[in-house]
Design an enzyme around this catalytic site. Structure first.
Site, PDB file in Angstrom:
ATOM      1  N   HIS A 123       0.863  -1.198   0.000  1.00  0.00           N
ATOM      2  CA  HIS A 123       0.000   0.000   0.000  1.00  0.00           C
ATOM      3  C   HIS A 123       0.895   1.243   0.000  1.00  0.00           C
ATOM      4  CE1 HIS A 123      -3.418   2.494   0.600  1.00  0.00           C
ATOM      5  NE2 HIS A 123      -3.673   2.288   1.869  1.00  0.00           N
ATOM      6  N   HIS A 174      -2.195  -2.244  -9.697  1.00  0.00           N
ATOM      7  CA  HIS A 174      -3.175  -1.600  -8.815  1.00  0.00           C
ATOM      8  C   HIS A 174      -4.437  -2.446  -8.797  1.00  0.00           C
ATOM      9  CE1 HIS A 174      -5.716   1.475  -6.994  1.00  0.00           C
ATOM     10  NE2 HIS A 174      -4.592   2.059  -6.640  1.00  0.00           N
ATOM     11  N   ASP A 192       2.830   5.576  -6.714  1.00  0.00           N
ATOM     12  CA  ASP A 192       4.074   5.464  -5.935  1.00  0.00           C
ATOM     13  C   ASP A 192       5.312   5.395  -6.797  1.00  0.00           C
ATOM     14  OD1 ASP A 192       1.938   3.613  -4.055  1.00  0.00           O
ATOM     15  OD2 ASP A 192       3.060   5.272  -3.174  1.00  0.00           O
TER      16      ASP A 192
HETATM   17  C1  SDX Z   1      -1.339   2.160  -3.401  1.00  0.00           C
HETATM   18  O1  SDX Z   1      -6.083   0.840  -3.156  1.00  0.00           O
HETATM   19  C2  SDX Z   1      -5.569   1.984  -3.449  1.00  0.00           C
HETATM   20  O2  SDX Z   1      -6.223   2.884  -3.957  1.00  0.00           O
HETATM   21  C3  SDX Z   1      -4.111   2.151  -3.082  1.00  0.00           C
HETATM   22  C4  SDX Z   1      -3.459   3.468  -3.474  1.00  0.00           C
HETATM   23  C5  SDX Z   1      -4.070   4.625  -2.746  1.00  0.00           C
HETATM   24  O3  SDX Z   1      -3.931   5.738  -3.240  1.00  0.00           O
HETATM   25  O4  SDX Z   1      -4.585   4.417  -1.619  1.00  0.00           O
HETATM   26  O5  SDX Z   1      -3.580   3.663  -4.869  1.00  0.00           O
HETATM   27  C6  SDX Z   1      -1.978   3.460  -3.120  1.00  0.00           C
HETATM   28  O6  SDX Z   1      -1.304   1.321  -2.545  1.00  0.00           O
HETATM   29  C7  SDX Z   1      -0.809   1.897  -4.791  1.00  0.00           C
HETATM   30  C8  SDX Z   1      -0.240   0.447  -4.944  1.00  0.00           C
HETATM   31  C9  SDX Z   1       1.180   0.468  -4.412  1.00  0.00           C
HETATM   32  N1  SDX Z   1       1.719  -0.929  -4.333  1.00  0.00           N
HETATM   33  C10 SDX Z   1       2.693  -1.326  -5.165  1.00  0.00           C
HETATM   34  O7  SDX Z   1       3.169  -0.665  -6.086  1.00  0.00           O
HETATM   35  C11 SDX Z   1       3.225  -2.718  -4.828  1.00  0.00           C
HETATM   36  C12 SDX Z   1       3.355  -3.533  -6.118  1.00  0.00           C
HETATM   37  N2  SDX Z   1       2.014  -3.841  -6.588  1.00  0.00           N
HETATM   38  C13 SDX Z   1       1.398  -5.079  -6.215  1.00  0.00           C
HETATM   39  O8  SDX Z   1       1.754  -5.566  -4.967  1.00  0.00           O
HETATM   40  C14 SDX Z   1      -0.071  -5.191  -6.609  1.00  0.00           C
HETATM   41  O9  SDX Z   1      -0.164  -4.756  -7.882  1.00  0.00           O
HETATM   42  C15 SDX Z   1      -1.109  -4.489  -5.757  1.00  0.00           C
HETATM   43  C16 SDX Z   1      -0.996  -4.832  -4.302  1.00  0.00           C
HETATM   44  C17 SDX Z   1      -0.993  -3.021  -5.916  1.00  0.00           C
HETATM   45  C18 SDX Z   1      -2.485  -4.946  -6.271  1.00  0.00           C
HETATM   46  O10 SDX Z   1      -2.638  -6.268  -5.895  1.00  0.00           O
HETATM   47  P1  SDX Z   1      -3.951  -7.090  -6.323  1.00  0.00           P
HETATM   48  O11 SDX Z   1      -4.996  -6.220  -6.886  1.00  0.00           O
HETATM   49  O12 SDX Z   1      -4.325  -7.968  -5.182  1.00  0.00           O
HETATM   50  O13 SDX Z   1      -3.450  -7.894  -7.552  1.00  0.00           O
HETATM   51  P2  SDX Z   1      -2.710  -9.300  -7.464  1.00  0.00           P
HETATM   52  O14 SDX Z   1      -1.674  -9.225  -6.397  1.00  0.00           O
HETATM   53  O15 SDX Z   1      -3.747 -10.360  -7.393  1.00  0.00           O
HETATM   54  O16 SDX Z   1      -1.935  -9.354  -8.870  1.00  0.00           O
HETATM   55  C19 SDX Z   1      -2.619  -9.786 -10.034  1.00  0.00           C
HETATM   56  C20 SDX Z   1      -1.552 -10.483 -10.861  1.00  0.00           C
HETATM   57  C21 SDX Z   1      -0.796 -11.551 -10.088  1.00  0.00           C
HETATM   58  O17 SDX Z   1      -0.349 -12.488 -11.037  1.00  0.00           O
HETATM   59  P3  SDX Z   1      -1.256 -13.877 -11.185  1.00  0.00           P
HETATM   60  O18 SDX Z   1      -1.344 -14.517  -9.820  1.00  0.00           O
HETATM   61  O19 SDX Z   1      -2.609 -13.400 -11.705  1.00  0.00           O
HETATM   62  O20 SDX Z   1      -0.488 -14.699 -12.203  1.00  0.00           O
HETATM   63  O21 SDX Z   1      -0.551  -9.525 -11.265  1.00  0.00           O
HETATM   64  C22 SDX Z   1       0.711  -9.867 -10.700  1.00  0.00           C
HETATM   65  C23 SDX Z   1       0.434 -10.848  -9.564  1.00  0.00           C
HETATM   66  O22 SDX Z   1       1.533 -11.724  -9.408  1.00  0.00           O
HETATM   67  N3  SDX Z   1       1.279  -8.613 -10.193  1.00  0.00           N
HETATM   68  C24 SDX Z   1       2.557  -8.253 -10.322  1.00  0.00           C
HETATM   69  C25 SDX Z   1       2.633  -6.973  -9.741  1.00  0.00           C
HETATM   70  N4  SDX Z   1       1.428  -6.630  -9.265  1.00  0.00           N
HETATM   71  C26 SDX Z   1       0.593  -7.645  -9.543  1.00  0.00           C
HETATM   72  N5  SDX Z   1       3.631  -8.874 -10.854  1.00  0.00           N
HETATM   73  C27 SDX Z   1       4.807  -8.191 -10.800  1.00  0.00           C
HETATM   74  N6  SDX Z   1       4.966  -6.953 -10.275  1.00  0.00           N
HETATM   75  C28 SDX Z   1       3.896  -6.320  -9.727  1.00  0.00           C
HETATM   76  N7  SDX Z   1       4.035  -5.113  -9.206  1.00  0.00           N
END
Ligand code: SDX
Length: 429
Positions: free
Chosen positions: A266, A307, A365
């Protein structure tokens, strides 16, 4: 107008459960599942991927189109034309202020920026190198000790005063976290300065000489606060709402939001982006890290990408990227190696099928950390800055929820543990 409804039938039974459908102003309709419980069912939605937990009129996101509206105004329009405090007024009160209202609001915030003197000693309880987010959780939570006895959360005036105090004091407490970290004296707020300018002076000024804030950096800081102001029902906002639904003190609810924001998935992602860029270290290593991010057996993720809602460019990331260019040009560091790695990563991620198919775009971010590093803010302070900006969103949602009158939040579960069983005395186990 006839009410729309869904009907749930359960195979093997003659159950046909009518579920009302409600429409918002824009966005998906919602199915009211309240009738399920009396028919013996719960919904199941870990991570709340498909659950609307409340009704709100503050912020709307269209993740497919990369749209973010605050009370109907697009974020890029606010970033271009508004200021953080003007947007705070909009989020809290629902409309853009008149010139007179804005002047009065800015004056109210300015005159709440000081914190109780005893909070200065509060920091002495922390070791100087404690993570600033740990200090912020404690410091903001401690405000509830000062503003509890005369606080009636059912009184709108009390709620607005609490909101103004929090928006006003967060920069002061954030700067105190930094000063305690570096062993320098705290600076008091200067009421002659604007919000972001005041913060940067409290961060980098000393009692030994006058500190002039670079106006380009002050504008960039103000825009960073604005871009982080609110974002619908994200994890930390949902935490504030759940804590607030019990009637808890609003300062304690915001401390709970800060704790949730700290996680690297997050708000901690901006700090994690810089750590990732520094770990990559050189453009020649990028391909290896892209491969790690794509490897399902490797826990490494490309921080700052992806996201839950945005399946298109995060509109805040676009503005942040533009701001990044302005700051680097002003500081004459366009060739910063970390910026070069970031730009190369973004280019690859936007072309690589893995990221394209999973719709993993840069989020807010990705560039914010690079800008803050250029401004001179240490990496471990990045999420504290995010918390400063987001406080107005958290408290606006808290205020909206209390105004609406809400029941305490109490989710249910799918229980997969033991059914009732006999106790076995220890000598027989
Ligand atoms: C913020 O909610 C909000 O609005 C948050 C925010 C706000 O203003 O409050 O916008 C702020 O938190 C932005 C997000 C910051 N986090 C990151 O940058 C961390 C990296 N991102 C990931 O951890 C992820 O993308 C999330 C946590 C942001 C979203 O996770 P989800 O929606 O639960 O998606 P997921 O983990 O189920 O991923 C879907 C797929 C997966 O692959 P499969 O299992 O489908 O094969 O996408 C892949 C994941 O492995 N994936 C990534 C990835 N993010 C998702 N693979 C590589 N790198 C990534 N960053």
């Amino acid at each position: 107008m006839t009410e729309k409804k869904a009907q749930l039938t359960i195979e093997g039974t003659d159950l046909a459960i009518d579920l009302p459908i409600r429409s918002g102003t824009v966005g998906p309709d919602v199915i009211d599942v309240g009738a399920l419980t009396k028919n013996g069912f719960f919904t199941y939605d870990p991570g709340f991927v498909s659950t609307a937990a409340c009704e709100s009129s503050i912020t709307y996101i269209d993740g497919g189109k990369g749209v973010l509206l605050h009370r109907g105004f697009p974020i890029d329009v606010l970033a271009e034309n508004s200021s953080y405090l003007e947007s705070c007024y909009l989020l809290l009160h629902g409309e853009l202020p008149t010139a007179e209202q804005l002047e009065e609001f800015e004056g109210a915030i300015t005159h709440h920026t000081m914190v109780h003197e005893s909070i200065h000693q509060f920091f002495e309880g922390f070791h100087h190198n404690a993570h600033p987010m740990a200090k912020m959780c404690g410091a903001v939570g401690s405000l509830s000790a000062f503003y509890h006895d005369d606080l009636d959360i059912t009184n709108e005036k009390h709620r607005i005063t609490a909101a103004y105090r929090l928006v006003a004091k967060m920069p002061t407490l954030a700067a105190m976290c930094y000063k305690h970290h570096v062993g320098q004296p705290f600076l008091y707020p200067d009421n002659s300065l604007g919000y972001a300018e005041n913060f940067l002076r409290m961060m980098f000024g000393t009692p030994c000489e006058e500190y002039k804030v670079n106006p380009v950096l002050a504008k960039a800081m103000d825009r960073i606060f604005l871009l982080h102001a609110d974002h619908e029902q994200n994890a930390s906002t949902s935490t504030v709402r759940l804590a607030g639904s019990s009637g808890a003190n609003p300062y304690a609810c915001i401390a709970a939001g800060i704790a949730t924001l700290w996680g690297p998935a997050h708000g901690g992602a901006n700090e994690a982006v810089l750590q990732m860029l520094e770990e990559i270290g050189d453009e020649s290593n990028i391909d290896a890290y892209i491969a790690k991010a794509k490897d399902k057996n490797d826990p490494f993720r490309l921080m700052g990408f992806g996201h839950r809602v945005y399946k298109n460019f995060d509109p805040r990331a676009k503005v942040m990227k533009q701001t990044c260019g302005e700051v680097f040009a002003e500081l004459g560091v366009e060739n910063d190696p970390l910026l070069r790695i970031a730009k190369r990563l973004e280019q690859i991620a936007l072309e690589d099928p893995y990221f394209v198919e999973k719709k993993l775009y840069p989020n807010v971010d990705f560039y914010s950390g690079i800008i803050m590093k250029a401004i001179g803010i240490p990496t471990e302070m990045f999420t504290v800055i995010f918390a400063v900006g987001r406080t107005v969103g958290w408290i606006a949602h808290w205020h909206e929820m209390i105004s609406q009158g809400t029941r305490i939040g109490r989710p249910r579960q799918l229980y997969t543990g033991y059914d009732a069983r006999e106790y076995v005395p220890v000598e027989k186990r």
